[in-house]
Structure formats: C-alpha cells, structure tokens
Design a protein around this motif. Structure first.
Motif, PDB file in Angstrom:
ATOM      1  N   PRO A  61       0.942  -1.234  -0.080  1.00  0.00           N
ATOM      2  CA  PRO A  61      -0.027  -0.048   0.054  1.00  0.00           C
ATOM      3  C   PRO A  61       0.897   1.280   0.022  1.00  0.00           C
ATOM      4  O   PRO A  61       2.002   1.293   0.551  1.00  0.00           O
ATOM      5  CB  PRO A  61      -0.663  -0.083   1.152  1.00  0.00           C
ATOM      6  N   ILE A  62       0.294   2.408  -0.416  1.00  0.00           N
ATOM      7  CA  ILE A  62       0.854   3.704  -0.253  1.00  0.00           C
ATOM      8  C   ILE A  62       0.094   4.196   1.025  1.00  0.00           C
ATOM      9  O   ILE A  62      -1.205   4.382   0.983  1.00  0.00           O
ATOM     10  CB  ILE A  62       0.431   4.648  -1.613  1.00  0.00           C
ATOM     11  N   ARG A  63       0.914   4.404   1.939  1.00  0.00           N
ATOM     12  CA  ARG A  63       0.379   4.821   3.468  1.00  0.00           C
ATOM     13  C   ARG A  63       0.474   6.496   3.445  1.00  0.00           C
ATOM     14  O   ARG A  63       1.674   7.073   3.247  1.00  0.00           O
ATOM     15  CB  ARG A  63       0.998   4.132   4.421  1.00  0.00           C
ATOM     16  N   ALA A  98      -3.150   1.494   9.087  1.00  0.00           N
ATOM     17  CA  ALA A  98      -4.504   0.885   8.409  1.00  0.00           C
ATOM     18  C   ALA A  98      -4.311   0.855   7.077  1.00  0.00           C
ATOM     19  O   ALA A  98      -3.578   1.756   6.382  1.00  0.00           O
ATOM     20  CB  ALA A  98      -5.694   1.570   8.806  1.00  0.00           C
ATOM     21  N   THR A  99      -4.703   0.085   6.492  1.00  0.00           N
ATOM     22  CA  THR A  99      -4.812  -0.212   5.098  1.00  0.00           C
ATOM     23  C   THR A  99      -6.233  -0.506   4.426  1.00  0.00           C
ATOM     24  O   THR A  99      -7.106  -1.190   5.079  1.00  0.00           O
ATOM     25  CB  THR A  99      -3.957  -1.552   4.688  1.00  0.00           C
ATOM     26  N   PHE A 100      -6.447   0.208   3.348  1.00  0.00           N
ATOM     27  CA  PHE A 100      -7.791  -0.010   2.583  1.00  0.00           C
ATOM     28  C   PHE A 100      -7.310  -0.065   1.203  1.00  0.00           C
ATOM     29  O   PHE A 100      -6.469   0.343   0.834  1.00  0.00           O
ATOM     30  CB  PHE A 100      -8.824   1.048   3.112  1.00  0.00           C
ATOM     31  N   SER A 101      -8.722  -0.039   0.377  1.00  0.00           N
ATOM     32  CA  SER A 101      -8.637  -0.142  -1.306  1.00  0.00           C
ATOM     33  C   SER A 101      -9.544   0.951  -1.813  1.00  0.00           C
ATOM     34  O   SER A 101     -10.421   1.382  -1.299  1.00  0.00           O
ATOM     35  CB  SER A 101      -8.963  -1.361  -1.627  1.00  0.00           C
ATOM     36  N   PHE A 111      -1.133   6.192   8.511  1.00  0.00           N
ATOM     37  CA  PHE A 111      -0.586   5.986   9.694  1.00  0.00           C
ATOM     38  C   PHE A 111      -0.566   7.243  10.288  1.00  0.00           C
ATOM     39  O   PHE A 111      -0.489   8.384   9.916  1.00  0.00           O
ATOM     40  CB  PHE A 111       0.810   5.508   9.529  1.00  0.00           C
ATOM     41  N   GLU A 112      -0.511   7.171  11.870  1.00  0.00           N
ATOM     42  CA  GLU A 112      -0.528   8.334  12.668  1.00  0.00           C
ATOM     43  C   GLU A 112       0.471   7.913  13.464  1.00  0.00           C
ATOM     44  O   GLU A 112       0.627   6.745  14.357  1.00  0.00           O
ATOM     45  CB  GLU A 112      -1.855   8.415  13.051  1.00  0.00           C
TER      46      GLU A 112
END
Length: 119
Positions: A61-63, A98-101, A111-112
């Motif tokens: 992913p790109i975060r 966290a990851t989502f699409s 990210f935090e």
C-alpha cells in the motif's frame, strides 16, 4: 542524489478517479498535464499521479501520514463509501496504521504517530 519522487497508480475511469482522489486528499489536483492523467503534490517534491489504465495487482500500500487516523477512517467511510478497516499497532513501533483499497483495487493506507500533537 534523489531530489523528488512520484508515485503512480492507475484507475479504469479517470473522471471517477479524479473525483475519488480529490475527496480522499481534500483538494483539487495540482496538475492535469494531458487527458487521462492527474497529479497532486502531496508535499514539496512528492507527487501522486493518477493515470487511466489497468491497475497493477499486488502493489502498495501507499500509506499517507495523518493527524487522526480514526477521524480519517470515518471521513472516507462516509464520503467515499470505503468499507470499515482495522487499525493496527505494535508496542515496539511508534505508529498505528491501517490499509484500505480504492474502487479499482489500489491498496492505500494511513498512519499516525502516537506522539502526534495538534498544532
């Protein structure tokens, strides 16, 4: 020496992609150099390019770093119909993530930092 960077993801419909990423990023694109291609400068010298085409499988992913991960999750669930996603952390790591699409299957995330203070 590296001076700038670009990250490119592909969507099958550039109009829908432009609208989706405009909402995700909270701003209009910084550049639309030609049909089928839009760019946002995320920070000086760091560009997210959205191009019309077939999305690459298995990338990311790109975060993106945010100040309040929970609030961003709620925002994109409401505004972009993103499905609920888990937020993770590990004791030895100073961030939660966290990851989502997106609708085209591109893997993204937030990210935090735990010690992140509001200005």
């Amino acid at each position: 020496m590296i001076q700038e960077m670009t990250i490119q993801i592909r969507v099958t419909d550039i109009g829908q992609g432009l609208n989706w990423y405009r909402t995700l990023l909270g701003k209009a694109p910084d550049s639309i150099p030609h049909d089928g291609f839009v760019e946002w400068e995320l920070m000086p010298g760091c560009w997210l390019q959205v191009a019309e085409g077939l999305p690459a499988e298995g990338s990311g992913p790109i975060r993106l770093g945010v100040r309040n991960l929970e609030a961003e999750r709620e925002r994109i669930m409401q505004q972009l119909n993103v499905e609920y996603f888990e937020i993770y952390s590990r004791e030895e790591v100073p961030v939660k993530w966290a990851t989502f699409s997106d609708p085209w299957g591109n893997r993204l995330g937030f990210f935090e930092y735990f010690n992140n203070k509001e200005d």
